[in-house]
Motif scaffolding. Sequence first.
Motif, PDB file in Angstrom:
ATOM      1  N   ILE A 114      -8.594   6.789   2.465  1.00  0.00           N
ATOM      2  CA  ILE A 114      -8.341   5.676   3.214  1.00  0.00           C
ATOM      3  C   ILE A 114      -6.625   6.241   3.848  1.00  0.00           C
ATOM      4  N   MET A 117      -6.177   8.122   6.844  1.00  0.00           N
ATOM      5  CA  MET A 117      -6.418   7.644   8.427  1.00  0.00           C
ATOM      6  C   MET A 117      -5.370   6.967   8.563  1.00  0.00           C
ATOM      7  N   CYS A 121      -2.859   7.399  12.108  1.00  0.00           N
ATOM      8  CA  CYS A 121      -3.127   6.686  13.205  1.00  0.00           C
ATOM      9  C   CYS A 121      -1.381   6.546  13.042  1.00  0.00           C
ATOM     10  N   SER A 148      -0.018  -8.955  -9.166  1.00  0.00           N
ATOM     11  CA  SER A 148      -1.044  -8.888  -8.258  1.00  0.00           C
ATOM     12  C   SER A 148      -2.565  -9.061  -8.680  1.00  0.00           C
ATOM     13  N   PRO A 151      -4.334 -12.594  -8.749  1.00  0.00           N
ATOM     14  CA  PRO A 151      -5.135 -12.789  -7.433  1.00  0.00           C
ATOM     15  C   PRO A 151      -6.534 -12.043  -6.636  1.00  0.00           C
ATOM     16  N   MET A 188      -5.948   0.061  -3.438  1.00  0.00           N
ATOM     17  CA  MET A 188      -4.536  -0.408  -3.096  1.00  0.00           C
ATOM     18  C   MET A 188      -3.627  -1.253  -3.185  1.00  0.00           C
ATOM     19  N   LEU A 191      -2.271   2.609  -2.151  1.00  0.00           N
ATOM     20  CA  LEU A 191      -1.418   3.273  -0.936  1.00  0.00           C
ATOM     21  C   LEU A 191       0.270   3.419  -0.150  1.00  0.00           C
TER      22      LEU A 191
ATOM     23  N   ILE B  56      -7.385   2.617  16.811  1.00  0.00           N
ATOM     24  CA  ILE B  56      -6.737   2.009  15.771  1.00  0.00           C
ATOM     25  C   ILE B  56      -7.555   1.527  14.601  1.00  0.00           C
ATOM     26  N   VAL B  58     -10.255   1.494  13.171  1.00  0.00           N
ATOM     27  CA  VAL B  58     -10.978   2.559  12.444  1.00  0.00           C
ATOM     28  C   VAL B  58     -10.047   3.244  11.286  1.00  0.00           C
ATOM     29  N   PHE B  59      -9.041   3.834  12.314  1.00  0.00           N
ATOM     30  CA  PHE B  59      -8.060   4.769  11.188  1.00  0.00           C
ATOM     31  C   PHE B  59      -7.231   3.614  10.116  1.00  0.00           C
ATOM     32  N   LEU B  60      -6.786   2.698  10.860  1.00  0.00           N
ATOM     33  CA  LEU B  60      -5.454   1.655  10.039  1.00  0.00           C
ATOM     34  C   LEU B  60      -6.509   0.041   9.753  1.00  0.00           C
ATOM     35  N   PRO B  62      -9.351  -0.268   7.235  1.00  0.00           N
ATOM     36  CA  PRO B  62      -9.134  -0.201   5.925  1.00  0.00           C
ATOM     37  C   PRO B  62      -7.937  -0.192   5.093  1.00  0.00           C
ATOM     38  N   ALA B  63      -7.252   0.504   5.420  1.00  0.00           N
ATOM     39  CA  ALA B  63      -5.777  -0.015   4.449  1.00  0.00           C
ATOM     40  C   ALA B  63      -5.081  -1.199   5.145  1.00  0.00           C
ATOM     41  N   ILE B  64      -4.877  -1.891   6.322  1.00  0.00           N
ATOM     42  CA  ILE B  64      -4.351  -3.019   6.435  1.00  0.00           C
ATOM     43  C   ILE B  64      -4.869  -4.095   5.545  1.00  0.00           C
ATOM     44  N   LEU B  66      -7.027  -3.652   3.178  1.00  0.00           N
ATOM     45  CA  LEU B  66      -6.676  -3.607   0.949  1.00  0.00           C
ATOM     46  C   LEU B  66      -5.558  -3.822   0.753  1.00  0.00           C
ATOM     47  N   LEU B  67      -4.685  -3.668   1.561  1.00  0.00           N
ATOM     48  CA  LEU B  67      -2.786  -3.870   1.535  1.00  0.00           C
ATOM     49  C   LEU B  67      -2.982  -5.512   1.415  1.00  0.00           C
ATOM     50  N   ILE B  69      -4.873  -7.890   0.348  1.00  0.00           N
ATOM     51  CA  ILE B  69      -5.573  -8.747   0.013  1.00  0.00           C
ATOM     52  C   ILE B  69      -4.824  -8.152  -1.331  1.00  0.00           C
ATOM     53  N   GLY B  70      -4.597  -7.143  -1.625  1.00  0.00           N
ATOM     54  CA  GLY B  70      -4.223  -6.189  -2.610  1.00  0.00           C
ATOM     55  C   GLY B  70      -2.457  -6.381  -2.931  1.00  0.00           C
ATOM     56  N   LEU B  71      -2.011  -6.914  -2.188  1.00  0.00           N
ATOM     57  CA  LEU B  71       0.023  -6.220  -1.623  1.00  0.00           C
ATOM     58  C   LEU B  71       0.370  -8.014  -1.890  1.00  0.00           C
ATOM     59  N   VAL B  72       0.016  -7.539  -0.269  1.00  0.00           N
ATOM     60  CA  VAL B  72       0.912  -8.834   0.830  1.00  0.00           C
ATOM     61  C   VAL B  72       0.300 -10.481   0.170  1.00  0.00           C
ATOM     62  N   PRO B  74      -0.727 -11.184  -2.256  1.00  0.00           N
ATOM     63  CA  PRO B  74      -0.518 -11.956  -4.375  1.00  0.00           C
ATOM     64  C   PRO B  74       1.306 -12.021  -3.922  1.00  0.00           C
ATOM     65  N   ALA B  75       1.847 -11.269  -2.953  1.00  0.00           N
ATOM     66  CA  ALA B  75       3.497 -11.187  -3.161  1.00  0.00           C
ATOM     67  C   ALA B  75       3.589 -12.485  -2.462  1.00  0.00           C
TER      68      ALA B  75
END
Lengths: 318, 334
Positions: A114, A117, A121, A148, A151, A188, A191, B56, B58-60, B62-64, B66-67, B69-72, B74-75
């Motif tokens: 991930i 990819m 991009c 984290s 949450p 997560m 990344l 864009i 498909v590539f970006l 999944p990362a966005i 996950l980030l 939910i996991g980091l932004v 919660p921060a």
Amino acid sequence: MTATTEVSDTPVIKPGGAKEVRRAFSSRTASILIIVLTILWTIPTFGVFVTSFRPGHDVANSGWWEFFVHPKATWENYHTVLFVGGSGVTGGIIPYLVNSLVITIPATLISLTIAAMAAYCIAWIRFRGSDSIFFFIFALQVVPLQMSLIPLQRFYNLGAHIGTVPIFPALHLGQHHPIVQIWISHTMFALPLAVFLLHNFIAQLPRDLMEAARVDGANHFRIFRTIVLPLITPALASFAIFEFLWVWNDLLVALTFGGYNVKSTPVTARLQQMIGQYGANWQLLTAGAFVAIIIPLIVFFALQRFFVRGLLAGSVKG
Amino acid sequence: MSVLASSGIVTASTFSDSASKLGNVIEVVAVFFAVILIIFFAAGRATGRLQRPLAILVFLGPAIVLLLIGLVIPAIRTFYLSLHGADLVGAKYVGLKNYTWAFTNPTEQQVLLNTLLWLIVAPVVSTALGLLIAVGVDRMKRQNLVKSLIFMPMAISFVGAGIIWKYVYDKAPDGLLTAIVTALGWKHPPLWILSHPLNNFLLMVIMIWIQTGFAMVVLSAAIKAVPDDIIEAARVDGAHGSRLFFSVQIPMIRSTLIVVLTTVMIATLKIFDIIKAVTGGNFGTNVLANDMWNQTFVQFNVGRGSALAVIIFVAVAPLLAYNIVQLRKERATR
């Protein structure tokens, strides 16, 4: 990164520059200093290694260096830790080693894919705001993982809502598939650094190559699979080592999302649990610690030749 | 005999269990890659104006996701909670009270001071040692052995490190440090882990032990990448020895040095496991990340824990900003 401009001016790198530096430090003192440092760095681990072979009685009554005065070694500790358990612990450590592998291998591969990819991009499908996204992801490195955990736990159990409107269903993985939660969480947390490092590597691929492929009619998916992935293998390997070590050595994420049970607890958590249970039996703990260290060491030594190459072309040029 | 037989059965069942678990893992990984390939194939068939946005996404995407939910999220939530009272749900708005507490409470001031000490000592020492070894090891025989041994602590978990360093800092007869100073004539050495403020530095040694290998690997790669004609030119101009090193080589790897310092500093700021494993934050060794954990999960004061997390973020913000400015320059020149 700046190296893109600098290196393209001076494409030939001869090894002579490093030689001059070597001469600058060629005094005997430098070598001796480094040998002393290496010994200092190794002694603590070596001490535990020696302890893990000593009988329990010796360990309780004398320091490990006494082993060289009264050498008495045994395989007993390893046998107990691996197969038996002993001292109130049921069962050996082997299922937990397997759990560690079960957690670590998918977590490493998924996060790497991930991240690669996303990095492709950001580097080669430029769009308005791609710079900002890149810096934003870089800055996310600093979010303390501990914050984290709650949450995320709520998200896995309850899903996501805006007010009372559900926008994402609860996953309910905790009961039967705690390991899936652990994989997702590790992905997560890996990344930000992974995207950052891989981006620096991917961005340095020659522009001509990419444009030639575009002219030939290849779409981004094809370019990514057939050109980018093969070329960034060293970077992937070096990050894979880091990620493998982090996930293997992690305690917090595994405990939060998996808890203590023989189905999903990795070897680090088992070891921590054993510190409580074995109490005074330090010979068993040291043997357990060594068993837990061995696999990451094997991975490191097996992949280390990629390591320097991958980092060399990656983020780290001067 | 029966014991042997039963242990044989246990081993056999463990084995088949393990084999099936590992088999599942291979399945999961295969399915993951198959799904990605199918998505690639399907999205690759798009043509015309849809092509770029779809790529864009498909590539970006999944990362966005996950980030976020996991980091932004919660921060953001942490920042919100830091302005509220102790409870996780339904706490009252208290303004900056949690922050005033963090900066005025004597215990917290000790925590902040310790963290500051850590932030200065651990990154600087590990980077300096890493640089020293990276430069010096190059011309030595068996440099791979030296590098591997220095790097080895990186491969050891904090739990493992806790066990390893117990055998250095423990009292007699276990502790190596105690044994050494006793042999050198110090009759009654103190209990190291209890001696404040020394114990802070003893804990930092463990962090330096772990991070030096990282600094060494990265810096040695950077030194080897410095173009040769720059060195040649400097030599023609009369720079030699240490002068060449300090006024040419060091500036050339400056951005790498900064990246290494930043990475180690961020790791230091989040340091938690070492403290937890060795002292649990007692005896005046507590630092922000560990205290944040204690406030949140032991004291159940989420507001205070969150405020400490925000302080951590703000503390590295200038360093991050500096790195981003550097990155921006580099991306602009591409």
